[in-house]
Design an enzyme around this catalytic site. Structure first.
Site, PDB file in Angstrom:
ATOM      1  N   SER A   1       0.510  -8.720   3.848  1.00  0.00           N
ATOM      2  CA  SER A   1       0.695 -10.431   2.361  1.00  0.00           C
ATOM      3  C   SER A   1      -0.528  -9.679   1.507  1.00  0.00           C
ATOM      4  O   SER A   1      -1.189  -9.309   1.594  1.00  0.00           O
ATOM      5  CB  SER A   1      -0.003 -11.754   3.514  1.00  0.00           C
ATOM      6  OG  SER A   1      -0.623 -11.208   4.294  1.00  0.00           O
TER       7      SER A   1
ATOM      8  N   ALA B   1      -3.328 -11.523  -0.680  1.00  0.00           N
ATOM      9  CA  ALA B   1      -4.293 -12.353  -1.080  1.00  0.00           C
ATOM     10  C   ALA B   1      -4.708 -11.806  -2.564  1.00  0.00           C
ATOM     11  O   ALA B   1      -5.206 -10.986  -2.758  1.00  0.00           O
ATOM     12  CB  ALA B   1      -5.940 -11.852  -0.201  1.00  0.00           C
TER      13      ALA B   1
ATOM     14  N   LYS C   1       1.037  -0.592   0.146  1.00  0.00           N
ATOM     15  CA  LYS C   1      -0.094  -0.090  -0.049  1.00  0.00           C
ATOM     16  C   LYS C   1       0.600   1.274  -0.253  1.00  0.00           C
ATOM     17  O   LYS C   1       1.529   1.765   0.803  1.00  0.00           O
ATOM     18  CB  LYS C   1      -1.292  -0.360   1.158  1.00  0.00           C
ATOM     19  CG  LYS C   1      -1.870   1.405   1.422  1.00  0.00           C
ATOM     20  CD  LYS C   1      -2.354   1.271   2.292  1.00  0.00           C
ATOM     21  CE  LYS C   1      -4.415   0.943   2.269  1.00  0.00           C
ATOM     22  NZ  LYS C   1      -4.967   0.689   3.011  1.00  0.00           N
TER      23      LYS C   1
ATOM     24  N   ASP D   1     -15.384  -0.819  10.095  1.00  0.00           N
ATOM     25  CA  ASP D   1     -15.641  -1.037   8.035  1.00  0.00           C
ATOM     26  C   ASP D   1     -15.586  -2.458   7.874  1.00  0.00           C
ATOM     27  O   ASP D   1     -14.739  -2.710   6.375  1.00  0.00           O
ATOM     28  CB  ASP D   1     -14.398  -0.006   7.445  1.00  0.00           C
ATOM     29  CG  ASP D   1     -15.100   0.211   6.384  1.00  0.00           C
ATOM     30  OD1 ASP D   1     -16.399   0.352   5.880  1.00  0.00           O
ATOM     31  OD2 ASP D   1     -14.193   0.315   5.622  1.00  0.00           O
TER      32      ASP D   1
HETATM   33  N1  ADE Z   1      -5.744  -4.288  -2.104  1.00  0.00           N
HETATM   34  C1  ADE Z   1      -6.601  -4.097  -1.277  1.00  0.00           C
HETATM   35  N2  ADE Z   1      -5.151  -4.724  -0.425  1.00  0.00           N
HETATM   36  C2  ADE Z   1      -4.731  -6.131  -0.744  1.00  0.00           C
HETATM   37  C3  ADE Z   1      -3.901  -7.171  -0.484  1.00  0.00           C
HETATM   38  N3  ADE Z   1      -3.004  -7.964   0.953  1.00  0.00           N
HETATM   39  N4  ADE Z   1      -4.036  -8.739  -1.122  1.00  0.00           N
HETATM   40  C4  ADE Z   1      -4.751  -8.565  -2.241  1.00  0.00           C
HETATM   41  N5  ADE Z   1      -5.646  -7.166  -2.495  1.00  0.00           N
HETATM   42  C5  ADE Z   1      -5.949  -6.113  -2.350  1.00  0.00           C
END
Ligand code: ADE
Length: 326
Positions: free
Chosen positions: A115, A117, A63, A160
């Site tokens: 991580s 996802a 991020k 949230d």
């Molecule tokens: N979108 C926002 N955060 C994410 C993450 N950790 N893994 C996959 N997609 C995402």
């Protein structure tokens, strides 16, 4: 994911690649340690990239927040909340949450290495199939309940919770994400000015509201009290949405939406699973102290033992193959 397993002590203990990486000396990372790939998420003040760690070859979600934008949009508090909550959760060792591996910054940006996802968020799955069957609803809401048990035991409220913030890993197990609205409860927080509706102007929100309108609990709209029970309201909304395909409270205007929430103005479509209906009715209760689970000595035994979850073993959910979504 973990390929190499090194046996030591005659096999009594095993060193996985994960453990080896954790044992490596901690030096502050910087953007050059990663190859940045596609955008996988966008928020009001951040962009999430898929990135590869050049040292470990591991994929991460990073991020990236523009400092100027954070200051301009007065989001400093949100960024701090997210980092604090993710740090606590990452140290707790639970796999039900996105893990924060490290943070760093350059002159213009902040970086959160998390991580990845792989299977994205839950919303497109609900939208694609229109409605989850009972097995899927039971499994995924069961994992969310386990996440809330863990979160609330650590005195953290998410605030949230919604399908977009429930991410799915490579095995289709959940990882709760986006702690920008979270609150770490301290004793003194029992009364905290968190009311959304300004008494003098009901269309205004106070600055403290950062959640998503459709899942917001009535007490967050009207009262000054905050409690973990608001996440149980959101859980009720999500269970409803998994079965009905849409969240229970919907309106074009936010003001009308808030009115519907405060009047508990929603309906169940025909054929809605009867046990699930009973559970949702016990979660979507206006008084936050009367929601199922809030009086439990141990979280959340009364929800776990609701008839909707008959036969579900909560303690082994994370090692169970999730039911296919179709
Ligand atoms: N979108 C926002 N955060 C994410 C993450 N950790 N893994 C996959 N997609 C995402």
């Amino acid at each position: 994911q973990t390929s190499q397993v090194v046996q030591v002590n005659g096999g009594g203990q095993s060193l996985t690649a994960d453990k080896i990486v954790n044992m490596m000396p901690v030096t502050k990372r910087n953007p050059k340690d990663y190859i940045f790939g596609k955008v996988i998420g966008e928020g009001s003040y951040s962009t999430v990239y898929l990135a590869k760690d050049i040292h470990t070859n591991r994929e991460h979600a990073i991020k990236v927040c523009e400092k100027q934008q954070i200051i301009r949009e007065k989001k400093r508090e949100q960024v701090r909340r997210e980092k604090d909550a993710l740090n606590i959760l990452s140290n707790s060792g639970s796999s039900l949450f996105v893990k924060l591996y490290c943070t760093f910054q350059d002159t213009e940006r902040l970086y959160f290495v998390m991580s990845y996802a792989k299977n994205g968020d839950l919303l497109p799955y609900i939208n694609k199939v229109g409605s989850f069957d009972a097995a899927c609803t039971r499994f995924y809401s069961g994992e969310i309940l386990r996440a809330l048990e863990h979160l609330h035991d650590l005195n953290i409220m998410h605030r949230d919770l919604k399908p977009e913030n429930i991410l799915l890993d490579h095995n289709m197990h959940i990882k709760v994400a986006d702690f920008g609205c979270s609150k770490i409860l301290e004793q003194t927080d029992a009364v905290d000015n968190q009311s959304i509706l300004d008494e003098n102007n009901p269309r205004q929100r106070t600055n403290s509201f950062v959640g998503t309108a459709q899942y917001v609990s009535p007490e967050l709209l009207t009262e000054k009290t905050i409690s973990p029970s608001s996440d149980l309201w959101a859980l009720g909304c999500i269970i409803y949405q998994m079965i009905a395909g849409l969240p229970p409270f919907r309106s074009r205007s936010e003001y009308m939406l808030f009115k519907k929430i405060l009047n508990l103005d929603y309906v169940y479509p025909d054929g809605f699973n009867a046990d699930a209906k009973d559970l949702v009715q016990k979660l979507l209760v206006l008084d936050p102290n009367e929601r199922l689970g809030t009086k439990d000595d141990q979280r959340y035994t009364s929800i776990r033992s609701h008839p909707f979850y008959n036969g579900l073993d909560f303690d082994t959910l994370h090692v169970t193959n999730p039911p296919p979504i179709y």
